[in-house]
Enzyme design. Structure first.
Site: not given
Ligand code: DX5
Ligand code: ZN
Length: 221
Positions: A33, A68, A177-179, A144-145, A66, A37, A137, A142, A199-200, A35, A8
């Site tokens: 990916h 959002m 997606d996420g964490g 990353g990290g 993606h 928003m 999710m 909203g 992402g992170s 994101d 991401s």
């Molecule tokens: C969160 C996004 C994710 C985000 C994931 O709202 O949809 O795609 O970038 O980031 P990490 O991998 O750092 O949780």
């Molecule tokens: Zn995403």
């Protein structure tokens, strides 16, 4: 299932975006990916079609968008024209889901539906036969990290079970997606996910290429 790592770019260095994407591409990432928003569906603002267009010029990897955003129907065409290969929108967003899927189908892009942590996964069951990808999710969208919410993996299992009951074999990617990082990716794989957004864990690491390769190994490749 061949595992796919989807870095991401939300956590990338935007001043060096092309280079960062090339680095993860060479390391074995399968898709990028992106994101999107809108500051309304989620409490953050990120990027729009012009970033997709810019990335289209620097990578051959599929661009996994993606959305959002509250009103995906308003922007689908712009993202397709910008070069998106897959578009996922949220079941919680406004709009007629079947109609939006028709639009994606007409445009010839991959069709994805994303599910927030508080939404029962059963809400998307009727649409599964039409989807190419489900996005589960594992954080509240909203930012990353954030910390991984493992209880959402039950949804991954339920979708795999549901798809197994279909009369015709169905190819469906399940993206988490996420964490997702080196400590959570194995449980995601074991639940039945095959696309791993990170992402992170990738762009927040000192060596994004090595982080990508390690996630790929842990995902079972
Ligand atoms: C969160 C996004 C994710 C985000 C994931 O709202 O949809 O795609 O970038 O980031 P990490 O991998 O750092 O949780
Ligand atoms: Zn995403």
């Amino acid at each position: 299932m061949t595992p796919r790592i989807a870095p991401s770019i939300l956590s990338a260095d935007f001043a060096r975006l092309a280079g960062q994407v090339r680095t993860v591409e060479e390391a074995g990432a399968a898709q990028v990916h992106i994101d999107v928003m809108d500051g309304h569906f989620v409490p953050n603002l990120t990027m729009g079609p012009i970033v997709v267009q810019a990335l289209r010029a620097v990578t051959t990897l599929p661009l996994d968008v993606h959305l959002m955003i509250t009103d995906p129907g308003k922007y689908i065409d712009s993202f397709v024209d910008a070069g998106a290969d897959h578009i996922s929108f949220h079941i919680e967003a406004n709009g007629d889901v079947a109609g939006l899927l028709d639009r994606l189908e007409e445009k010839g892009v991959g069709k994805g539906l994303a599910v927030n942590p508080e939404t029962p996964v059963e809400e998307i069951f009727d649409f599964l036969p039409r989807l190419d990808m489900v996005v589960i999710m594992t954080v509240h969208p909203g930012f990353g990290g954030q910390a991984f919410l493992s209880e959402n993996l039950a949804k991954v299992r339920k979708i795999r079970q549901k798809v197994d009951t279909f009369p015709e074999p169905k190819k469906l990617n399940i993206e988490v997606d996420g964490g997702v990082d080196r400590s959570t990716i194995v449980e995601c794989r074991e639940a039945g996910a095959d696309v791993f957004v990170a992402g992170s864990a990738i762009f927040g690491s000192k060596d994004p290429a090595e982080a990508t390769r390690e996630l790929l190994r842990l995902a079972g490749s």
